[in-house]
Write an enzyme that holds these catalytic residues in place. Structure first.
Site, PDB file in Angstrom:
ATOM      1  NE  ARG A 119      -4.127  -1.787   2.095  1.00 56.08           N
ATOM      2  CZ  ARG A 119      -5.103  -1.917   2.973  1.00 56.08           C
ATOM      3  NH1 ARG A 119      -5.121  -1.153   4.052  1.00 56.08           N
ATOM      4  NH2 ARG A 119      -6.060  -2.799   2.806  1.00 56.08           N
ATOM      5  CG  ASP A 143     -13.469   6.323   8.343  1.00 53.32           C
ATOM      6  OD1 ASP A 143     -14.151   5.280   8.274  1.00 53.32           O
ATOM      7  OD2 ASP A 143     -12.214   6.305   8.276  1.00 53.32           O
TER       8      ASP A 143
HETATM    9  C1  LIG Z   1     -13.836  -1.894   7.249  1.00 56.17           C
HETATM   10  S1  LIG Z   1     -14.394  -0.238   7.424  1.00 56.17           S
HETATM   11  C2  LIG Z   1     -16.011  -0.503   8.113  1.00 56.17           C
HETATM   12  C3  LIG Z   1     -17.072   0.328   7.428  1.00 56.17           C
HETATM   13  C4  LIG Z   1     -18.513   0.095   7.919  1.00 56.17           C
HETATM   14  N1  LIG Z   1     -18.644   0.349   9.335  1.00 56.17           N
HETATM   15  C5  LIG Z   1     -18.981  -1.297   7.582  1.00 56.17           C
HETATM   16  O1  LIG Z   1     -19.142  -2.118   8.489  1.00 56.17           O
HETATM   17  O2  LIG Z   1     -19.178  -1.577   6.402  1.00 56.17           O
HETATM   18  C6  LIG Z   1     -13.465   0.302   8.884  1.00 56.17           C
HETATM   19  C7  LIG Z   1     -13.312   1.819   8.938  1.00 56.17           C
HETATM   20  O3  LIG Z   1     -12.762   2.175  10.220  1.00 56.17           O
HETATM   21  C8  LIG Z   1     -11.978   3.351  10.021  1.00 56.17           C
HETATM   22  N2  LIG Z   1     -11.071   3.550  11.156  1.00 56.17           N
HETATM   23  C9  LIG Z   1      -9.932   2.882  11.452  1.00 56.17           C
HETATM   24  N3  LIG Z   1      -9.362   3.391  12.547  1.00 56.17           N
HETATM   25  C10 LIG Z   1     -10.145   4.407  12.971  1.00 56.17           C
HETATM   26  C11 LIG Z   1     -10.073   5.322  14.072  1.00 56.17           C
HETATM   27  N4  LIG Z   1      -9.082   5.293  14.961  1.00 56.17           N
HETATM   28  N5  LIG Z   1     -11.069   6.237  14.198  1.00 56.17           N
HETATM   29  C12 LIG Z   1     -12.085   6.281  13.303  1.00 56.17           C
HETATM   30  N6  LIG Z   1     -12.203   5.448  12.251  1.00 56.17           N
HETATM   31  C13 LIG Z   1     -11.245   4.521  12.087  1.00 56.17           C
HETATM   32  C14 LIG Z   1     -11.259   3.062   8.704  1.00 56.17           C
HETATM   33  O4  LIG Z   1     -10.781   4.236   8.083  1.00 56.17           O
HETATM   34  C15 LIG Z   1     -12.348   2.348   7.890  1.00 56.17           C
HETATM   35  O5  LIG Z   1     -13.024   3.233   7.017  1.00 56.17           O
END
Ligand SMILES: C[S@@+](CC[C@H](N)C(=O)[O-])C[C@H]1O[C@@H](n2cnc3c(N)ncnc32)[C@H](O)[C@@H]1O
Length: 267
Positions: free
Chosen positions: A33, A134
């Site tokens: 990445r 996010d």
């Molecule tokens: C796999 S996605 C899940 C999206 C959605 N909730 C779903 O279930 O389809 C996980 C998200 O968590 C976000 N994320 C990771 N660490 C984070 C943090 N410390 N604070 C806020 N968001 C975070 C990532 O950027 C990503 O967009």
């Protein structure tokens, strides 16, 4: 190539700023990445890239954006939406319902929630709003745009697709957009769940915290849950992802179903 030492330094930096726990198993993924960032800066190795990240807040944010996994879909884990529509929303009689998609990615989850709320609550003159947050600034911009590749439409029930989505034309051929009405009820902002949640986000009746905790170790999960649950109203509902469990990490919620919780101790 990245040495173990440099990978550990980068992983520590990611952990400090996002809480995300990059295990050794993620090493190749991280190299893959971030390779384009090295090319972008014309750097010969990851040691130099680490230095750029520690001296430039902008590159640090780009690095976090690049590292996060943003996989999502509309109506993912469909049973949560069914539960909300059959077990929660019919009991809302008055007031203003606030729902938080706490790791919203590009917004598919938040817009799915909004479609259900509009169908069930709006005809009864019950007002509502959905907030998505996010840590990744790119996905927050994308979510606010409400523009999705057409393949995402396959997951949306036809009646919702007809009611809230418009087919893209010209430069947006092959995409669809969430209509102005639904977009006016949903908004997205950047928030890091490892940090105290800004007061102006307010308090919520329902929180979706799904498919995000899997990227954290137990102390970070506990920390995030504490932060997030402060904003959940008493008796408010929490949904987590199917691969996640939080029973051992908090006593602030009672389990209703394997991934569905209510705020408050069991009575
Ligand atoms: C796999 S996605 C899940 C999206 C959605 N909730 C779903 O279930 O389809 C996980 C998200 O968590 C976000 N994320 C990771 N660490 C984070 C943090 N410390 N604070 C806020 N968001 C975070 C990532 O950027 C990503 O967009």
């Amino acid at each position: 190539m990245i040495t173990s030492h440099t990978f550990e330094k980068l992983a520590a930096l990611v952990k400090t700023h996002s809480g995300i726990h990059l295990t050794e198993a993620k090493r190749q993924l991280v190299v893959g990445r971030l390779a384009k960032r090295l090319r972008h800066h014309n750097l010969e190795n990851f040691d130099r890239y680490y230095e750029v990240c520690t001296s430039s807040p902008d590159e640090l944010q780009i690095m976090i954006n690049t590292i996060t996994t943003n996989e999502t879909s509309f109506f993912r884990e469909q049973h949560h939406f069914t539960y909300m529509r059959t077990h929660i929303l019919p009991h809302i009689k008055t007031g203003h319902l606030r729902v938080w998609s706490a790791a919203a990615s590009i917004g598919a989850e938040a817009y799915s929630i909004a479609m259900v709320l509009d169908e069930i609550l709006t005809p009864h003159a019950i007002t509502w709003e959905v907030i998505g947050t996010d840590i990744n600034t790119d996905v927050v911009d994308q979510a606010n745009e409400g523009l999705f590749p057409m393949r995402f439409a396959e997951q949306i029930p036809l009646e919702y697709l007809k009611a809230y989505c418009l087919q893209g034309v010209d430069t947006h051929e092959g995409e669809f957009i969430i209509d102005d009405y639904l977009r006016s009820k949903v908004h997205f902002e950047v928030a890091n769940l490892m940090e105290p949640i800004p007061n102006d986000l307010g308090r919520f009746d329902i929180i979706f915290l799904r498919n995000m905790l899997i990227y954290f170790d137990n102390p970070a999960k506990e920390h995030i849950l504490k932060n997030v649950l402060k904003t959940l109203k008493p008796n408010g509902m929490l949904f987590i992802g199917h691969a996640e469990s939080i029973g051992h990490l908090t006593d602030e919620v009672t389990q209703i179903k394997p991934t569905i919780y209510r705020k408050g101790a069991r009575s």
